[in-house]
Design an enzyme around this catalytic site. Structure first.
Site, PDB file in Angstrom:
ATOM      1  N   GLY A  46      12.812 -41.754  -1.665  1.00 52.71           N
ATOM      2  CA  GLY A  46      13.331 -40.566  -2.338  1.00 52.71           C
ATOM      3  C   GLY A  46      12.401 -39.929  -3.358  1.00 52.71           C
ATOM      4  CD  GLU A 101      15.086 -44.552  -8.702  1.00 57.57           C
ATOM      5  OE1 GLU A 101      15.011 -43.679  -7.812  1.00 57.57           O
ATOM      6  OE2 GLU A 101      15.689 -45.629  -8.533  1.00 57.57           O
ATOM      7  CG  ASP A 102      15.527 -40.611  -5.577  1.00 52.71           C
ATOM      8  OD1 ASP A 102      15.878 -41.508  -6.374  1.00 52.71           O
ATOM      9  OD2 ASP A 102      15.773 -40.667  -4.360  1.00 52.71           O
ATOM     10  CG  ASP A 105      25.697 -41.833  -8.352  1.00 51.79           C
ATOM     11  OD1 ASP A 105      26.446 -41.541  -9.299  1.00 51.79           O
ATOM     12  OD2 ASP A 105      26.085 -41.839  -7.175  1.00 51.79           O
ATOM     13  CE  LYS A 133      24.634 -37.884  -7.451  1.00 53.01           C
ATOM     14  NZ  LYS A 133      25.382 -38.484  -6.342  1.00 53.01           N
ATOM     15  CG  PHE A 154      25.534 -37.415  -1.274  1.00 58.17           C
ATOM     16  CD1 PHE A 154      25.278 -38.704  -1.723  1.00 58.17           C
ATOM     17  CD2 PHE A 154      24.789 -36.919  -0.210  1.00 58.17           C
ATOM     18  CE1 PHE A 154      24.299 -39.489  -1.121  1.00 58.17           C
ATOM     19  CE2 PHE A 154      23.804 -37.696   0.395  1.00 58.17           C
ATOM     20  CZ  PHE A 154      23.566 -38.981  -0.063  1.00 58.17           C
ATOM     21  CB  VAL A 155      22.234 -33.459  -4.348  1.00 56.81           C
ATOM     22  CG1 VAL A 155      23.302 -32.804  -5.220  1.00 56.81           C
ATOM     23  CG2 VAL A 155      21.574 -34.613  -5.109  1.00 56.81           C
ATOM     24  CG  ASP A 161      18.076 -40.136   2.870  1.00 60.57           C
ATOM     25  OD1 ASP A 161      18.213 -40.503   1.678  1.00 60.57           O
ATOM     26  OD2 ASP A 161      18.417 -40.811   3.840  1.00 60.57           O
ATOM     27  NE  ARG A 167      13.841 -39.829   3.390  1.00 53.70           N
ATOM     28  CZ  ARG A 167      14.549 -40.617   2.585  1.00 53.70           C
ATOM     29  NH1 ARG A 167      14.655 -40.315   1.305  1.00 53.70           N
ATOM     30  NH2 ARG A 167      15.150 -41.686   3.050  1.00 53.70           N
TER      31      ARG A 167
HETATM   32  P1  5GP Z   1      22.786 -45.665  -8.322  1.00 56.54           P
HETATM   33  O1  5GP Z   1      22.448 -47.115  -8.168  1.00 56.54           O
HETATM   34  O2  5GP Z   1      22.254 -45.056  -9.577  1.00 56.54           O
HETATM   35  O3  5GP Z   1      24.264 -45.417  -8.152  1.00 56.54           O
HETATM   36  O4  5GP Z   1      22.159 -44.909  -7.079  1.00 56.54           O
HETATM   37  C1  5GP Z   1      20.805 -44.659  -7.007  1.00 56.54           C
HETATM   38  C2  5GP Z   1      20.321 -44.505  -5.590  1.00 56.54           C
HETATM   39  O5  5GP Z   1      21.348 -44.063  -4.709  1.00 56.54           O
HETATM   40  C3  5GP Z   1      19.251 -43.426  -5.589  1.00 56.54           C
HETATM   41  O6  5GP Z   1      17.970 -43.994  -5.790  1.00 56.54           O
HETATM   42  C4  5GP Z   1      19.433 -42.812  -4.233  1.00 56.54           C
HETATM   43  O7  5GP Z   1      18.712 -43.538  -3.281  1.00 56.54           O
HETATM   44  C5  5GP Z   1      20.914 -42.967  -3.940  1.00 56.54           C
HETATM   45  N1  5GP Z   1      21.681 -41.777  -4.359  1.00 56.54           N
HETATM   46  C6  5GP Z   1      22.529 -41.672  -5.410  1.00 56.54           C
HETATM   47  N2  5GP Z   1      23.071 -40.438  -5.466  1.00 56.54           N
HETATM   48  C7  5GP Z   1      22.514 -39.746  -4.434  1.00 56.54           C
HETATM   49  C8  5GP Z   1      22.672 -38.390  -3.978  1.00 56.54           C
HETATM   50  O8  5GP Z   1      23.417 -37.560  -4.503  1.00 56.54           O
HETATM   51  N3  5GP Z   1      21.942 -38.034  -2.884  1.00 56.54           N
HETATM   52  C9  5GP Z   1      21.115 -38.907  -2.237  1.00 56.54           C
HETATM   53  N4  5GP Z   1      20.463 -38.442  -1.181  1.00 56.54           N
HETATM   54  N5  5GP Z   1      20.946 -40.187  -2.647  1.00 56.54           N
HETATM   55  C10 5GP Z   1      21.643 -40.591  -3.737  1.00 56.54           C
END
Ligand code: 5GP
Length: 181
Positions: A46, A101-102, A105, A133, A154-155, A161, A167
Site C-alpha cells: 500500500g 504507512e499508507d 484505521d 481514519k 473504505f478507500v 487496493d 492501486r
Molecule cells: P488497521 O490495523 O489500522 O486497522 O489497518 C491498517 C491496514 O488495513 C492498512 O495498512 C491497510 O492495508 C488496511 N486498510 C485499512 N483501511 C483501509 C482502507 O480504507 N482501504 C484499504 N485499501 N486498505 C485499508
C-alpha cells in the site's frame, strides 16, 4: 465508465492535495532529520506509491527499506494479527527509523509493527502515514506525521487496493462496491 471502475465513489483526497501535503510533510521531515540520516521503512504494498513520492520530495541524505506484511481478517477490516511476509534487509540497531504507512484505521497493524521494530533497538522510531481514519477505536498509536484525516470509510487508489485492484489510481476514492464497510 470503464468496467471494473463502477465501484468508485467520490474522491476523498485528490492527486493535487496529495502532492501539496507530501511536500509539506517532506519539509517537516527534512527539518526534523537535518542532523540524522533516517531509514524510511515502507510497508508494502500500500505505501509503495506514497513512499516513492515522499522520498523524491525529501532533499536530505536518507536510506530506504521495504517490508511486506499481511493482516488476517476480511477484505475490509483488520484482525490485528499480522504476519511478516518480507522482512527488512537492514539492521535497525541505532538507526533513526521512520515507518511509512499508507493508512491507519484501527491502529492494530501499526501497533504490531512498532512493537516488532522497537525490539530491534533503533535509536528512534516514528511514523508517517498518508491517511488516518477518524472516529475509529484507535489502538492509541501516535502518528507523528499524518497526511490527511479521513472519514471511516473504505478507500482505494494511490497504492490502496480492494482485492489488489485500484492501486494505480492517482486519487483516493471511497469504495462503494460489495464488501465495503
Ligand atoms: P488497521 O490495523 O489500522 O486497522 O489497518 C491498517 C491496514 O488495513 C492498512 O495498512 C491497510 O492495508 C488496511 N486498510 C485499512 N483501511 C483501509 C482502507 O480504507 N482501504 C484499504 N485499501 N486498505 C485499508
Amino acid at each position: 465508465m470503464r468496467e471494473g471502475y463502477e465501484h468508485l465513489g467520490e474522491i476523498v483526497v485528490s492527486e493535487e492535495d496529495i502532492r501539496k501535503r507530501t511536500a509539506e510533510l517532506a519539509a517537516e521531515l527534512a527539518a526534523d532529520y537535518s542532523e540524522r540520516v533516517p531509514l524510511l521503512v515502507g510497508v508494502l504494498k500500500g505505501a509503495l506509491i506514497f513512499m516513492g513520492d515522499l522520498i523524491r520530495e525529501l532533499d536530505i541524505p536518507l536510506e530506504i527499506d521495504m517490508m511486506a506484511i499481511s493482516s488476517y481478517g476480511s477484505a475490509t477490516s483488520t484482525s490485528g494479527v499480522v504476519r511478516i511476509i518480507k522482512d527488512l534487509d537492514t539492521d535497525l540497531t541505532d538507526r533513526h527509523v521512520l515507518i511509512v504507512e499508507d493508512i491507519v484505521d484501527s491502529g492494530l497493524t501499526l501497533s504490531y509493527l512498532k512493537r516488532s521494530l522497537l525490539a530491534r533497538n533503533p535509536a528512534s522510531l516514528e511514523v508517517c502515514a498518508l491517511l488516518v481514519k477518524d472516529g475509529v477505536r484507535r489502538a492509541d498509536q501516535e502518528v507523528r506525521y499524518a497526511g490527511f484525516h479521513i472519514p471511516p470509510r473504505f478507500v482505494v487508489g494511490y497504492g490502496l487496493d480492494m482485492n489488489e485492484r485500484y492501486r494505480n489510481l492517482r486519487d483516493v476514492y471511497i469504495y462503494t462496491g460489495p464488501e465495503a464497510s
